[in-house]
Every structure is written in C-alpha cells, then in structure tokens.
Design an enzyme around this catalytic site. Structure first.
Site: not given
Length: 410
Positions: A255-259
């Site tokens: 998800s977004k928090r992984h980049g």
RNA sequence: GGCGCUAUCGUCUAGGGGUUAGGACGGAAGAUUCUCAAUCUUCAAACCCGGGUUCGAUUCCCGGUAGCGCUACCA
C-alpha cells in the site's frame, strides 16, 4: 473441455482510484495470455460502487494501461460485440437475469432486516459455526413473497446455494473445494434494487463469453458463490486463475505507506514502462529454467504461461525494479531517454528559459554521461548539479580536488 | 471463531524421491594506474516444524505453526 473455443479474457478494474501495481500485474497477465493464445482482451469497468467511482479515475486507468503497452480489443472506449462495457450501463441486464432466477425458483426474496442478520451472525460466532445466512426466507411461499414485495416491502434477492460441495478448477492452484455449509446464500440484488458485485461479475463474464477469469486471489473465497451462479444461470463455468497478492516488505498488502504503488507514480519517478512490465511479469511467474531476467513484451507473449505462475504471495522488491530500470535506461535509444529526462531538468530549473540548440546538445551530453549512474530518470538533475553548477575557479583552488575536480564530487 | 489459499537464500525465483539445491536483486570483498552508486571477478546466504510413505525425503501424504484472503444489502 472448452479448448476449441476462442480465448476471451477480461481485465475489470473499478474506477475508484489509481491503477495499483497489483492490478497492473493482473492486467498484464490477462493481456499476455490473450495475445499468446490469439484471443480477445476485454476491458470492462466495474463501477457499481456509485459512491467511490469517478470518471477521472477511469480515464487515468486507461492511460496507464496504454503507457504500459497493454491494449484491449473490446472496451468502453472502443466498443465491441458485447457493449456496453461499463457495469453502470448494464443494469437492465442484471435485473432481467435476477427475475428469471426468481421465477425458476433458483433465487428467493429475502425480507430479513440488518438486525436479524446481525443476530444470526453473532449466534453463529458464539457457537463457533460458520457465519452463514440461515436460509430462513427460503421457506417463504414465492407467490406470497412476491406480493409482499409488490406492496412495497423491502426485499433483497438471494441465490440458493446447492446442498452439495462446490469445487472448481484453478490453473494456478489446482482443484479447490468448498463445503456447502460454509457458503452462504448470497444476496445478488439489494433491497434497493442495485445488484451486488459477485452477481454482476458472473452475468457479465457469462454474457461476454469470458473463457478464463484471471484475477487477484482475494476473489478466491467468493468463487464458489460465483460457480453456483453460473450453474443456476445455465452458463458454462470458465477456467479460473487466481493470482497471489503483492505484499510490502512487512508482508502486509502493498500500500501507499510502502512507497510508490500506482503506475502513474512509477512513471513520474522515471521508471520506463518496459522495466515495469518486465518486473511485474517476473513477480509471480518465471520462465522454464528460471535463469533469465530480461524480457521484451514480445518475448513475454511467447514465453508466458499461466501454469507456471506461482501461487505464493510475493513481496515487491523496489531494488530489483530499479536494477531492471537501469538496464533499460542504458539500452534504450539515447534520444528517447533525453526526451523523457528533459522535463525533470526543467522542473529543477536547471535549463535556461530559451532552450537553444546549444543548450539542448549540452544537456544531451550531460544526460548521456550520467545515465549509467541512475536507476530512475528523476534522479538525473540531482546528479547533474555538480556539472551544471561547476565553478572552475573554486575547483582549481580546492586542494583535495586538484586532479579530477568534478568526478571527486560525484 | 469458521472456511480457503500459501510456505526453497534477506527478496524474486529454478529445481525436484538420491543434486556441490541453480539464477537474479540486495549484501560483502577485490579489480578497474584517485574517488565511485556504472562495469568485471569472487564470496557469504535457503528447502518452516513434527509425523507418515520409501532403501532414501527439501520434493509425495497428513498434522502443526505462521502469513494472507474471504466470512457485507463493499468491490
């Protein structure tokens, strides 16, 4: 069994956000399979979620797919024999089939309230039983039920799940079996009259004569319901291929928090589409022998096979993607790389407003010099700063830089 | 809780009843008459656990464990 039929596959995104790499991989596998089998690739927009669907997302998804080099033979923009290709334009079809199921006794009206259902679920949980609908309204007399609905009572339509186990074949996982006790009678049309995803997807796939359903494995547990639906509707059951989830480094869904996770983000970073396609193809699939790493799309079409797709989930490895990107940057036509890189220089304010031929040719030289040292085009201006801001006098004065002044500061 | 899926180096994977378990990314070391993230060379690094089948299991079967998914009148 249906091997003589022409292969028809579909990619069916819902326009509720940007195109995620996981969905892009699903699209890619569909496309590779269709092209290899000389079949048909259908693009269908799943916009039954009226709240979250937006036209701009649909346009962006189409653009991102094209950027990746994935095309389609039938779709909302190009039409086709089974138009329309937007679910919101197919409501009467869903309605028609639902009423037919009702008339044939394969589905029934359900008057249970949300509270009734919640109570059932809690009771089931307390007794450690599967949380499935009790089937209470199955007992209702159909004629009376219809009358209740006609007089204005809110009614959903549920499918009758057969009493026997449901099994189906999955190309990636083999045979999968579900006990009928663990499969609930699913609602196919809400009391509001709006059909449910698990139902419309079957109607559409059947009507559009999809032969192979290639999709994410988050749909695996819903497949028995869908198989029951195909059978109730009297349509042949397609082949399935459920692709594993793409995870982040922490083994959670990427998800977004992984980049970066959306295709447009990768494009903005200066990832080449051929690098992303190559990487995504290898994430969950490997050629026979498993030692080759670089493939052009044409080679992928030739080599790809669903049988060799791995069932286990894969962690997205940004480093490997960057390595592949560097490979393609170096082997690409330099003029194309210059073309793609210039916007980053403009954005960084490293080019004069009037881009004369001289400025341009100098920029080309700088880019050619630095290209082996970056794995995203976006990094080019930063690398170029030491050259573009080069101060000859200062360099000469600097004692430690007397031999190779600019390279020392790379 | 129930059901389903999954399990080889840190990561992506190949392989398969008897192998020195192969490749790639990343890491380490060295080379490239300086630096160096490019390039080349070398090295370290894996079959989840327990049973069973078998002369022999990492490979086949069962169980466990763990991860993920589904369990909605979301898609």
């Amino acid at each position: 069994m249906r091997s003589s039929e022409k292969v028809r596959v579909r990619f069916a995104p819902s326009p509720t956000g940007l195109l995620h790499v996981g969905n892009a991989r699903t699209a890619l596998y569909n496309w590779l399979f269709a092209r290899q089998k000389k079949g048909v690739h259908v693009l269908r927009i799943e916009d039954t979620d009226v709240e979250r669907s937006e036209a701009r997302f649909e346009a962006q998804i189409l653009e991102d797919l094209r950027w990746l080099g994935i095309d389609w033979d039938e779709g909302p923009d190009v039409g086709g024999h089974f138009a329309p290709y937007r679910q919101s334009d197919r409501m009467d079809t869903y309605q028609r089939y639902a009423e037919r199921l009702l008339d044939e006794g394969k589905a029934y009206l359900c008057f249970c309230s949300a509270e009734d259902l919640e109570r059932e679920r809690q009771a089931a949980a307390a007794e450690h039983r599967p949380q499935v609908y009790s089937g209470q309204c199955r007992q209702l007399d159909p004629a009376q039920a219809k009358q209740r609905r006609a007089s204005g009572e809110a009614a959903a339509i549920r499918l009758k799940i057969p009493e026997h186990p449901i099994d189906f074949h999955d190309i990636v996982r083999g045979n999968v079996t579900f006990d009928s006790e663990s499969v609930s009678d699913p609602i196919i049309v809400r009391s509001s009259g709006i059909p449910v995803y698990n139902y419309v997807v079957v109607v559409d796939d059947a009507e559009m004569k999809i032969t192979h359903v290639i999709r994410g494995d988050d749909h695996l547990s819903n497949t028995p319901k869908q198989v029951a639906l195909y059978e109730a509707l009297g349509f042949p059951v397609p082949e399935f291929a459920h692709l594993s989830t793409i995870l982040g480094p922490d083994r959670e869904r990427l998800s977004k928090r992984h980049g970066a996770t959306s295709i447009s983000q990768f494009r903005d970073m200066g990832i080449l589409p051929e690098a992303l396609v190559n990487y995504l193809a290898l994430l969950g699939w490997a050629p026979t022998g498993g030692t080759r790493e670089t493939f052009t799309p044409k080679e992928l079409i030739k080599e790809f096979s669903l049988e060799r797709v791995t069932p286990s989930p894969a962690i997205f490895d940004f480093d490997k993607l960057y390595w592949l990107n560097r490979h393609y940057i170096k082997t690409a036509d330099p003029r194309r790389i210059v073309e793609l890189s210039l916007p980053y220089f403009r954005k960084a304010g490293l080019l004069p407003a009037d881009e004369s031929a001289e400025v341009r040719s100098w920029a080309e030289k700088v880019i050619a010099l630095l290209v082996p040292y970056v794995d995203q085009l976006e990094q080019l201006p930063e690398k170029a700063k030491f050259l573009l801001n080069y101060d000859a006098e200062a360099a000469v004065k600097a004692e430690d830089n007397h031999r190779f002044p600019f390279r020392a500061r790379l």
